[in-house]
Enzyme design. Structure first.
Site, PDB file in Angstrom:
ATOM      1  CB  CYS A   1      -0.943  -0.012   1.193  1.00 59.83           C
ATOM      2  SG  CYS A   1      -1.432  -1.665   1.681  1.00 59.83           S
TER       3      CYS A   1
ATOM      4  CB  ILE B   1     -12.714  -2.498  -2.658  1.00 59.55           C
ATOM      5  CG1 ILE B   1     -12.528  -3.572  -1.578  1.00 59.55           C
ATOM      6  CG2 ILE B   1     -12.218  -2.930  -4.028  1.00 59.55           C
ATOM      7  CD1 ILE B   1     -11.235  -4.293  -1.596  1.00 59.55           C
TER       8      ILE B   1
ATOM      9  CB  CYS C   1     -12.534  -1.486   6.643  1.00 61.25           C
ATOM     10  SG  CYS C   1     -12.698  -2.693   7.959  1.00 61.25           S
TER      11      CYS C   1
ATOM     12  CG  HIS D   1      -6.610   2.361   0.544  1.00 64.92           C
ATOM     13  ND1 HIS D   1      -5.431   2.879   0.043  1.00 64.92           N
ATOM     14  CD2 HIS D   1      -6.231   1.328   1.354  1.00 64.92           C
ATOM     15  CE1 HIS D   1      -4.411   2.183   0.527  1.00 64.92           C
ATOM     16  NE2 HIS D   1      -4.864   1.244   1.308  1.00 64.92           N
TER      17      HIS D   1
ATOM     18  CE  LYS E   1     -14.852   4.075   6.714  1.00 69.57           C
ATOM     19  NZ  LYS E   1     -15.540   4.030   5.420  1.00 69.57           N
TER      20      LYS E   1
END
Lengths: 390, 134
Positions: A85, A211, A208, A334, A330
């Site tokens: 990442c 995607i 989280c 991402h 968030k």
């Protein structure tokens, strides 16, 4: 001493781009960056592209040449950079070093991930590769599970609460409301986060980052030249990077990210700055707990106090140190390989006074913190605004 | 998936079945999994094979509700970081234990279990999991 500045930047909409392919997204960001820099393609001497798992997500490796070709930049040297990442942040640092060394004067750096061509189970496998394949993913430790292990330990050691972590998501969704390129334009509440269901306890779905498909690009130029051709160059005054054990079990501590601390310390030492001199920062909030770890590692608050610091509103847009004005991973989304470059784009927008409704007053120095895996790689960049051509 | 690979599963028997690691006689540190070089002593290190203790305690844990491909039928399941009696740490599933007893500091012991069975035509991977020590 040679110095490096950003003279142009571009970023696609962050979203689930079902109608756009990998190559379309990176070309779109690259073209926007070149137009923004007001330079022609022939001025670019080399290209670095960050992507974490293009092989697993779209079956395509060898993306350096692909990007150069799609942008009409062949035959310049074009190289893929991969650090999970932190691929984007590492590509940026690689481009920075290419100019700093004297080898090149103008370099293009991009970051991309096209994640929605596979299902979430396959995406989980691809992202799990950022941790240790043989001792973590093999045992069923998904990526959220790794951060959940860190979160649980932080809660036990410092009394951090699930509500405090939720505050990170609430703030970042709020900031994303003012970023037209963000994936989410929806306010959420602490209650929404608390009721969103465990993915890996204590982390819930809304703890989280999503995607996302997206790409971002910047054009780097040697600073003396940048001052002559660009009205508002953004100087990269620090580009640092550090590494740590790939697996969580191999770390000294579960409650701090050593690579981030080391890279930040070097960046502060080299620039003579301290955390107090930073006006705002983009940090790697792949999970809400990760932002708490980040602000502690960067010295914006005391170790263990990240949860309280967030709860007190000190990281809000109008707070003591605004964190993730873009909406962060968030709220903005991402696309893993693009994230480090998208952070740089946000820093440029803020430092040029072009961040519109999310603009920080008198933003002069900004910091970007990009993490790979559960903390095994960290890049830290510090930017400042320069006077350019009149 | 690489984790389905027969040679990989075969060469991991010692590590995954018996907790085979190693130990640096120079700095008196145990390593699991075994390392090629002692990261503290590097060329001055002297690594010898050593089996890890089969008991330890939970350092941190999580209950996974959405696992990677191949673990769907097991969810939810517990994952923990465990510190073994000799100070080495590893990540493992916690099984065969009452949910309420899975806590930081809880004593655990190694058990032998099936880990994953991703491909119905492929090999089955076995290895260590841990359970709460009664």
């Amino acid at each position: 001493m040679r110095s490096v500045s950003i003279i142009g930047f571009g970023c696609t909409q962050f979203a689930e781009h079902w109608c756009k392919s990998f190559r379309q997204l990176i070309a779109e960001a690259g073209i926007e960056a070149m137009m923004n820099a007001k330079i022609e393609g022939k001025a670019i001497e080399a290209l670095y592209g960050g992507s974490m798992a293009s092989g697993r997500f779209v079956g395509q490796e060898h993306i350096g040449a692909l990007i150069a070709d799609q942008l009409g930049l062949t035959p310049i040297p074009a190289t893929r950079v991969e650090n999970a990442c932190a691929s984007g942040g590492t590509a940026l640092r690689t481009g920075y070093m290419a100019i700093k060394s004297g080898e090149h004067d103008v370099v293009a750096v991009g970051g991309i991930e096209k994640m929605t061509d596979v299902g979430t189970d396959q995406a989980a496998i691809a992202l799990g590769g950022a941790g240790d394949q043989e001792t973590e993913l093999f045992h069923g430790a998904s990526f959220p599970a790794l951060y959940a292990l860190m979160a649980r330990k932080h809660m036990e050691e410092f009394g951090t609460t699930e509500e405090q972590m939720a505050q990170v998501a609430v703030k970042n969704h709020h900031n994303a409301m003012f970023n037209p390129k963000a994936q989410f334009h929806r306010e959420i509440t602490v209650q929404d986060v608390m009721e969103s269901g465990y993915v890996a306890s204590p982390l819930k779905l809304l703890d989280c980052a999503p995607i996302t498909d997206g790409a971002a690009a910047v054009i780097l130029c040697e600073t003396e030249k940048a001052r002559k051709i660009c009205e508002q160059p953004i100087e990269i005054i620090a580009a640092e990077q550090a590494s740590d054990s790939l697996s969580l079990a191999g770390r000294k501590s579960l409650t701090e990210t050593m690579a981030a601390k080391v890279a930040a310390k070097k960046a502060f030492e080299k620039t003579g700055l301290t955390a107090k001199d930073i006006d705002f920062a983009e940090v790697h909030d792949c999970f809400t707990i990760a932002e708490i770890f980040a602000i502690e590692a960067l010295g914006f608050c005391e170790k263990g106090q990240g949860g309280k610091f967030t709860e007190q509103g000190k990281t809000a847009l109008d707070g003591e140190i605004p964190i993730n004005t873009s909406g962060g991973l968030k709220g903005k989304g991402h696309p893993v390989g693009a994230t480090g470059i998208a952070q740089a784009v946000e820093l440029c927008l803020q430092l040029q006074g072009k961040a519109e409704k999310r603009q920080i007053k008198d933003a002069k120095i900004g910091l970007a913190h990009n993490v790979g895996g559960s903390g095994a790689t960290c890049t830290i960049h510090i930017f400042r605004a320069l006077e350019g051509k009149k | 998936m690489p984790s389905d690979s027969l040679p990989l599963i075969w060469r991991k028997f010692g590590e995954r079945y018996d907790l085979d690691g190693n130990y640096c006689e120079n700095c008196k540190t145990a390593y699991f999994p075994a390392r090629q070089v002692c990261p503290k002593c590097r060329r001055r290190g002297k690594l010898v094979p050593q089996k890890m203790p089969k008991t330890g305690k939970i350092i941190s844990f999580t209950e996974v509700f959405s696992g990677p491909a191949g673990f769907e039928h097991e969810t939810p399941y517990f994952i923990a970081i465990i510190e073994l009696e000799n100070g080495t740490k590893l990540l493992s599933q916690i099984v065969d234990s009452e949910k309420e007893k899975i806590k930081i500091g809880a004593r655990v012991e190694k058990v032998f279990r099936k880990i994953s069975d991703i491909d119905p035509e492929g090999p089955i991977a076995y290895g260590y999991k841990f359970k709460i020590r009664e």
